[in-house]
Design a protein around this motif. Structure first.
Motif, mmCIF file in Angstrom:
data_model
loop_
_atom_site.group_PDB
_atom_site.id
_atom_site.type_symbol
_atom_site.label_atom_id
_atom_site.label_comp_id
_atom_site.label_asym_id
_atom_site.label_seq_id
_atom_site.Cartn_x
_atom_site.Cartn_y
_atom_site.Cartn_z
ATOM 1 N N VAL A 164 0.838 -1.202 0.000
ATOM 2 C CA VAL A 164 0.000 0.000 0.000
ATOM 3 C C VAL A 164 0.871 1.249 0.000
ATOM 4 C CG1 VAL A 164 -1.759 1.273 1.271
ATOM 5 C CG2 VAL A 164 -1.873 -1.213 1.135
ATOM 6 N N TRP A 165 1.960 1.204 0.738
ATOM 7 C CA TRP A 165 2.884 2.345 0.749
ATOM 8 C C TRP A 165 3.489 2.559 -0.627
ATOM 9 C CZ3 TRP A 165 3.208 6.155 3.916
ATOM 10 C CH2 TRP A 165 2.798 6.005 5.249
ATOM 11 N N VAL A 166 3.802 1.460 -1.278
ATOM 12 C CA VAL A 166 4.389 1.575 -2.630
ATOM 13 C C VAL A 166 3.393 2.225 -3.583
ATOM 14 C CG1 VAL A 166 5.247 0.281 -4.614
ATOM 15 C CG2 VAL A 166 5.912 -0.383 -2.281
ATOM 16 N N ILE A 167 2.125 1.740 -3.513
ATOM 17 C CA ILE A 167 1.096 2.311 -4.397
ATOM 18 C C ILE A 167 0.897 3.789 -4.074
ATOM 19 C CG2 ILE A 167 -1.318 2.181 -5.096
ATOM 20 C CD1 ILE A 167 -1.231 -0.792 -4.397
ATOM 21 N N ALA A 168 0.897 4.112 -2.790
ATOM 22 C CA ALA A 168 0.704 5.513 -2.407
ATOM 23 C C ALA A 168 1.815 6.374 -2.978
ATOM 24 C CB ALA A 168 0.657 5.627 -0.886
ATOM 25 N N GLY A 169 3.049 5.864 -2.935
ATOM 26 C CA GLY A 169 4.153 6.619 -3.512
ATOM 27 C C GLY A 169 3.971 6.800 -5.014
ATOM 28 N N PHE A 170 3.491 5.754 -5.670
ATOM 29 C CA PHE A 170 3.229 5.784 -7.107
ATOM 30 C C PHE A 170 2.206 6.883 -7.442
ATOM 31 C CE2 PHE A 170 1.030 3.746 -10.803
ATOM 32 C CZ PHE A 170 2.116 3.699 -11.646
ATOM 33 N N VAL A 171 1.129 6.917 -6.656
ATOM 34 C CA VAL A 171 0.073 7.914 -6.885
ATOM 35 C C VAL A 171 0.611 9.317 -6.665
ATOM 36 C CG1 VAL A 171 -2.115 8.790 -5.984
ATOM 37 C CG2 VAL A 171 -1.815 6.343 -6.344
ATOM 38 N N THR A 172 1.399 9.486 -5.601
ATOM 39 C CA THR A 172 1.936 10.814 -5.322
ATOM 40 C C THR A 172 2.853 11.267 -6.451
ATOM 41 O OG1 THR A 172 1.946 10.068 -3.028
ATOM 42 C CG2 THR A 172 2.986 12.184 -3.494
ATOM 43 N N LEU B 227 3.804 14.722 -11.183
ATOM 44 C CA LEU B 227 4.036 14.790 -12.636
ATOM 45 C C LEU B 227 2.959 15.637 -13.311
ATOM 46 C CD1 LEU B 227 5.769 13.691 -14.974
ATOM 47 C CD2 LEU B 227 4.181 11.763 -15.102
ATOM 48 N N ALA B 228 1.692 15.486 -12.842
ATOM 49 C CA ALA B 228 0.575 16.208 -13.454
ATOM 50 C C ALA B 228 0.688 17.710 -13.246
ATOM 51 C CB ALA B 228 -0.745 15.711 -12.868
ATOM 52 N N LEU B 229 1.512 18.136 -12.308
ATOM 53 C CA LEU B 229 1.599 19.567 -12.022
ATOM 54 C C LEU B 229 2.485 20.319 -13.011
ATOM 55 C CD1 LEU B 229 1.891 19.738 -8.142
ATOM 56 C CD2 LEU B 229 0.023 20.514 -9.596
ATOM 57 N N ASN B 230 3.273 19.591 -13.830
ATOM 58 C CA ASN B 230 4.195 20.240 -14.754
ATOM 59 C C ASN B 230 3.464 21.263 -15.626
ATOM 60 O OD1 ASN B 230 5.939 20.967 -16.737
ATOM 61 N ND2 ASN B 230 6.639 18.881 -17.197
ATOM 62 N N PRO B 231 3.819 22.531 -15.527
ATOM 63 C CA PRO B 231 3.050 23.546 -16.243
ATOM 64 C C PRO B 231 3.456 23.718 -17.698
ATOM 65 C CG PRO B 231 4.692 24.583 -14.885
ATOM 66 C CD PRO B 231 4.865 23.107 -14.685
ATOM 67 N N HIS B 232 4.448 23.016 -18.172
ATOM 68 C CA HIS B 232 4.948 23.304 -19.513
ATOM 69 C C HIS B 232 4.603 22.239 -20.536
ATOM 70 C CE1 HIS B 232 6.967 26.636 -17.754
ATOM 71 N NE2 HIS B 232 7.621 25.836 -16.912
ATOM 72 N N SER B 233 4.196 21.042 -20.082
ATOM 73 C CA SER B 233 4.008 19.975 -21.063
ATOM 74 C C SER B 233 2.661 19.298 -20.842
ATOM 75 C CB SER B 233 5.146 18.955 -20.927
ATOM 76 O OG SER B 233 4.705 17.713 -21.378
ATOM 77 N N ARG B 234 1.845 19.277 -21.881
ATOM 78 C CA ARG B 234 0.536 18.641 -21.751
ATOM 79 C C ARG B 234 0.681 17.145 -21.599
ATOM 80 N NH1 ARG B 234 -1.705 22.833 -25.249
ATOM 81 N NH2 ARG B 234 -2.979 24.070 -23.843
ATOM 82 N N ILE B 235 1.657 16.562 -22.328
ATOM 83 C CA ILE B 235 1.778 15.103 -22.283
ATOM 84 C C ILE B 235 2.097 14.637 -20.868
ATOM 85 C CG2 ILE B 235 4.240 14.970 -22.907
ATOM 86 C CD1 ILE B 235 1.903 12.702 -24.637
ATOM 87 N N SER B 236 2.887 15.434 -20.140
ATOM 88 C CA SER B 236 3.172 14.981 -18.775
ATOM 89 C C SER B 236 1.958 15.196 -17.874
ATOM 90 C CB SER B 236 4.417 15.673 -18.224
ATOM 91 O OG SER B 236 4.174 17.033 -18.060
ATOM 92 N N ASN B 237 1.101 16.218 -18.165
ATOM 93 C CA ASN B 237 -0.165 16.353 -17.423
ATOM 94 C C ASN B 237 -0.998 15.090 -17.577
ATOM 95 O OD1 ASN B 237 -0.524 19.796 -18.482
ATOM 96 N ND2 ASN B 237 0.563 18.943 -16.737
ATOM 97 N N ILE B 238 -1.170 14.690 -18.844
ATOM 98 C CA ILE B 238 -2.020 13.529 -19.115
ATOM 99 C C ILE B 238 -1.435 12.270 -18.479
ATOM 100 C CG2 ILE B 238 -2.965 12.090 -20.943
ATOM 101 C CD1 ILE B 238 -2.786 14.619 -22.743
ATOM 102 N N ALA B 239 -0.135 12.107 -18.669
ATOM 103 C CA ALA B 239 0.519 10.918 -18.104
ATOM 104 C C ALA B 239 0.383 10.908 -16.601
ATOM 105 C CB ALA B 239 1.984 10.897 -18.515
ATOM 106 N N GLY B 240 0.538 12.083 -15.980
ATOM 107 C CA GLY B 240 0.431 12.158 -14.526
ATOM 108 C C GLY B 240 -0.940 11.753 -14.046
ATOM 109 N N ILE B 241 -1.987 12.299 -14.707
ATOM 110 C CA ILE B 241 -3.351 11.960 -14.288
ATOM 111 C C ILE B 241 -3.606 10.476 -14.488
ATOM 112 C CG2 ILE B 241 -5.784 12.339 -14.801
ATOM 113 C CD1 ILE B 241 -4.997 15.226 -15.501
ATOM 114 N N GLY B 242 -3.102 9.947 -15.623
ATOM 115 C CA GLY B 242 -3.263 8.518 -15.884
ATOM 116 C C GLY B 242 -2.586 7.688 -14.807
ATOM 117 N N THR B 243 -1.394 8.124 -14.379
ATOM 118 C CA THR B 243 -0.668 7.378 -13.337
ATOM 119 C C THR B 243 -1.475 7.338 -12.049
ATOM 120 O OG1 THR B 243 1.319 8.291 -14.329
ATOM 121 C CG2 THR B 243 1.556 7.213 -12.190
ATOM 122 N N VAL B 244 -2.030 8.474 -11.678
ATOM 123 C CA VAL B 244 -2.857 8.509 -10.465
ATOM 124 C C VAL B 244 -4.000 7.516 -10.588
ATOM 125 C CG1 VAL B 244 -4.393 9.942 -9.085
ATOM 126 C CG2 VAL B 244 -2.260 10.892 -9.950
ATOM 127 N N GLY B 245 -4.682 7.530 -11.758
ATOM 128 C CA GLY B 245 -5.829 6.641 -11.959
ATOM 129 C C GLY B 245 -5.429 5.184 -11.843
#
Lengths: 748, 133
Positions: free
Chosen positions: A581-589, A594-612
């Motif tokens: 569970v700790w590992v998954i929590a780290g993964f989500v965080t 990653l989703a916060l990156n203000p310069h690249s849309r692809i990293s936004n999408i990838a970040g949100i996907g990772t959380v999901g």
């Protein structure tokens, strides 16, 4: 484009059919006359919405039967008249449809036994009236006047609905028969509110001062409509309501004072304005206002004389006013003008119209032996019982004298004397157009000579519906008394006013110049209202997604935060968790960062996907494969959709100022913090498993399925799922429409 | 998108996705699965096809407009819900019958409706986005 001659005039058949249908209704209603005159009531009820205590009930008693007979009887004559008047109109079928719908609504209104039913029919009459006033829809003035009538009466209708709800609360029932049989609402704590709201509804509908301005404008409607709605029926709905509720709301000082003031001001003001008009139809419109004011005035009282006068005058007025409107329509049809200055000596060319006009005009002027005479005598007899009686008597005298003069202008002036100068040579109206005014004018004479004929019906209304011990008598000759002397004074004053009408018109016009006018004020009010709507729409619906999202999240943070502050839940952050569970929590965080990156849309999408996907992993870990699979699929698809949509947008350009960025960051932090605290609060409580247990036990027994999630979706909660499917489909079809429209615009 | 690997792979994958989605749909009542998941899987498969060979090709392969599929799904769900009425049960109550040893039910029709509505709804959106953006 089809030329007008080529249009089929087959609409006439509908006019005759409607007239016949209305006649059948008269016959059906007439069957109840003996029972109602014997003091009985007829009830017809159908349980409409039992859970709300609303039923579709109808109540036939003295008051409603008088109205119902007037509505259907005059309706039949109006349908016939309309067939002669405008049977060749290309949209005559539509016209008859509107008019018939109006007749049914009006009939429902006066026969309704339930307050909510009454309200529904009340609004239906407003809507059908709107369609009829604006029937000449290519004329902007007609549209404007239709809208004005609609807005005024519908606003009053809303007040009325609120008043009815209060009445239902105070009386404990929406059933009119029960409310009327009850002790009355005068002592209820809600009486003040009920009175104000109900009077607003009634006064707007019956065009009482200061809501009178819409009625003369409603004359933009074709003449059959004016004759029917705006003299005999719809505008009487407010008066009907006042009479109907008189036993439960009347008799207080506030009731008497309000009705006396509004009625008297309306009656006197309208009759003065009527004298000024040279357009026959507008003059009649103002005399209708006078009649409505008079009836309102007499409903203020509580004596048999006043109420008998109100009900009698209502019948009298409906008979002669509908006839006169039809006569004016016939003059307009036969000569091409309604301006009294251009008319004269029509008696030779239009003898039957002249006869009808003379009969109806005599009734309006209150000459014996017409029913109008009896009505006027009753008004004088009743005005003595109203307070302040001297002022009321004087007001009624002035209004009646002015009526006398206007009757001369409308019914006498066009037919006698030197020939006028109309646009085309006058011709007699066809039989369809003559039937109405002749029958109604003749009835005025018959009911006048046989004064006793109306007595039982009016008596049933006054004693049965208005709860008086007895009704005043209708007599052609009541001996030499005060009313007789007042009548003589009326005639003398009326003759003087008629002869001096030219100079009076000038002085009234000069007086009006100095008074504020209602119509420009109304237009200004509407302009301001529109400006306000535009302003608030710009403020709230500014079309910027950032603002909408900020508003939504601010409200979310606020409601969560307030809940936390008000409830102050106990938080028990249990940090003991197994390593996965700790590992998954780290993964989500990591995904969230990653989703916060203000310069690249692809990293936004990838970040949100990772959380999901991290969330899906948690579902798997805790043994919910169904939910996990769904989550995984949804994440995949939303990454695809985001990808399509966002990767084709131009690069990210930061347009926010520093302070906006800080505000957004604060908002995001607040939402995150509140959400975290709420989740901690929820998980601090022991889990309530009784719903889970129920589904575990019944899933196979009741729904023959082992997969509880699926069984809930397709069986236990199938109706919810059906709703969700509809939403999914509608949302994507909506998005489809927006996208396709946008691309069509771009291509253009 | 012109990628030989994707186009070739998609041909294999799409069949796999669709068959698997039907399998998931039908087993859903007793094992993990169901119309919703099945519909999502099928939509994923067809979306891959749309990326690999273009939306026009995917529409041709589908033969029916995705909007029609979605509405059809809604109609299926509605019919299965209304089936209970003539039998005197509450709307959306499950109706069961046994045909040739297999238990079939209105619930299955409802699940098929869910499957179709999800496929139709998502594909409508994906195709429209692909075509217009």
């Amino acid at each position: 484009m089809i030329s007008k001659e080529a249009e089929p005039s087959g609409g006439r058949i509908w006019g005759y059919a409607a007239a016949l249908a209305a006649l059948v209704m008269v016959a059906i209603l007439a069957m109840w006359i003996p029972e109602v005159q014997g003091g009985g009531q007829v009830h017809l009820t159908w349980n409409w919405a039992p859970s709300l205590g609303i039923s579709l009930g109808f109540l036939v008693d003295g008051l409603s039967l008088i109205f119902a007979l007037l509505i259907t009887g005059i309706g039949a004559l109006i349908f016939l008249y309309a067939t002669g008047y405008m049977g060749d109109h290309p949209q005559f079928g539509r016209f008859i449809l509107f008019l018939f719908a109006f007749m049914l609504s009006m009939l429902g209104l006066v026969l309704a036994r339930d307050l909510i039913t009454l309200f529904v029919f009340w609004e239906l009459t407003s809507v059908t009236s709107y369609l009829l006033i604006g029937f000449d829809h290519q004329n902007p003035q007609a549209r404007r006047n239709a809208l004005q009538a609609m807005l005024v009466t519908a606003a009053g209708g809303l007040a009325l609905l609120a008043g009815f709800v209060l009445m239902g609360t105070a009386a404990g029932s929406y059933d009119l028969a029960q409310i009327l049989a009850g002790p009355g609402l005068q002592d209820s704590g809600l009486y003040g509110g009920i009175l104000v709201l109900v009077l607003l509804g009634a006064f707007t509908k019956s065009a009482q001062f200061p809501f009178h301005f819409w009625l003369p404008n409603a004359m933009a409607a074709p003449t059959p409509v004016s004759a029917y709605l705006h003299s005999a029926t719809m505008v009487k709905a407010g008066v009907y309501l006042l009479a109907r509720l008189h036993p439960v709301l009347g008799g207080t000082g506030a009731w008497a004072a309000t009705l006396t003031a509004a009625g008297l001001v309306t009656a006197v003001m309208a009759s003065v304005l009527a004298l000024r008009q040279t357009d026959l139809k507008t003059a009649l419109a103002y005399t209708t206002l006078m009649a409505l004011g008079t009836i309102t005035l007499f409903l203020a009282g509580g004596s048999p004389y006043a109420l008998t006068a109100a009900i009698s005058f209502l019948v009298v007025h409906s008979l002669y006013k509908a006839a006169l409107f039809m006569v004016v329509g016939a003059i307009d049809h036969g000569t091409g003008t309604r301006d009294v200055v251009l008319l004269g000596g029509l008696g030779h060319a239009m003898p039957l119209t002249a006869l009808a006009a003379a009969l109806a005009g005599a009734s309006m002027a209150g000459l014996p032996p017409m029913i109008g005479w009896i009505g006027k005598e009753l008004l004088y007899a009743g005005s003595a019982t109203l307070a302040p009686s001297a002022l009321v008597t004087l007001g009624v005298l002035v209004a009646n004298a002015l009526m006398f003069a206007v009757a001369g202008i409308v019914a006498l002036r066009p037919f006698w004397g030197a020939p006028g100068d109309p646009p085309h040579a006058p011709h007699e109206a066809c039989w369809q157009m003559l039937a109405g005014p002749l029958v109604l004018g003749g009835l005025g004479l018959i009911f006048g000579l046989g004064a006793g004929l109306l007595q039982p019906m009016i008596g049933a209304a006054v004693t049965g519906s208005l709860g008086q011990p007895r009704a005043a008598g209708l007599h052609l000759w009541a001996g030499v008394n005060l009313p007789l002397l007042l009548s003589a004074a009326t005639f003398a004053l009326g003759v003087v006013l008629y002869l001096r009408r030219q100079s009076l018109r000038g002085s009234i016009a000069a007086l009006l110049e100095r008074l504020p006018r209602f119509d420009p004020g109304w237009d200004r009010f509407l302009d301001h209202f529109r400006a306000f709507c535009t302003w608030q729409a710009r403020l709230i619906q500014n079309g910027r997604l950032t603002h909408y999202l900020a508003a939504s999240f601010a409200i979310l943070a606020l409601s969560l935060g307030l809940t936390l502050i008000l409830r102050r839940p106990v938080l028990l952050p249990g940090l003991a968790a197994p390593l996965p569970v700790w590992v998954i929590a780290g993964f989500v965080t990591a995904g969230a960062i990653l989703a916060l990156n203000p310069h690249s849309r692809i990293s936004n999408i990838a970040g949100i996907g990772t959380v999901g996907i991290g969330v899906a992993l948690i579902f798997i870990y805790f043994g919910a494969p169904d939910v996990a699979t769904t989550q995984l699929m949804v994440e995949t698809l939303s990454a695809v959709l985001f990808g399509i949509a966002m990767l084709r947008l131009p690069g990210i350009v930061e347009r926010r100022t520093k302070s906006q960025q800080w505000r957004h960051a604060a908002l995001a932090g607040a939402v995150g913090l509140c959400m975290t605290l709420i989740v901690l609060a929820v998980t601090s409580h022991p889990l309530d498993r009784h719903i889970t247990l129920y589904f575990e036990e019944s899933s196979y027994l009741l729904a023959h399925g082992l997969n509880i999630v699926n069984v809930i979706l397709v069986d236990f909660r199938a109706f919810d799922t059906f709703g969700e499917l509809t939403v999914v489909l509608l949302a994507s079809i909506g998005a489809y429409a927006v996208l396709k429209r946008r691309s069509a615009r771009v291509r253009r | 998108m012109n990628s030989l690997i994707l186009t070739t792979g998609a041909r294999l994958l799409i069949a796999l996705f669709l068959v698997f989605s039907l399998y998931v749909l039908l087993r859903g009542h007793n094992a993990p699965g169901g119309g919703f998941i099945g519909g999502l899987i099928a939509a994923c498969g067809l979306a891959i096809h749309a990326f690999a060979s273009g939306v026009a090709e995917a529409r041709r392969a589908l033969r029916v407009d995705p909007r029609t599929i979605g509405v059809l799904g809604l109609v299926c769900a509605l019919i299965s819900g209304l089936m209970a009425l003539p039998l005197g049960a509450a709307p959306f109550a499950g109706i069961w019958a046994e045909v040739a040893g297999y238990a079939i039910s209105s619930v299955l029709l409802f699940d098929i409706g869910v499957y179709l509505a999800v496929v139709g709804g998502i594909l409508t959106l994906i195709f429209a986005l692909e075509e217009t953006l």
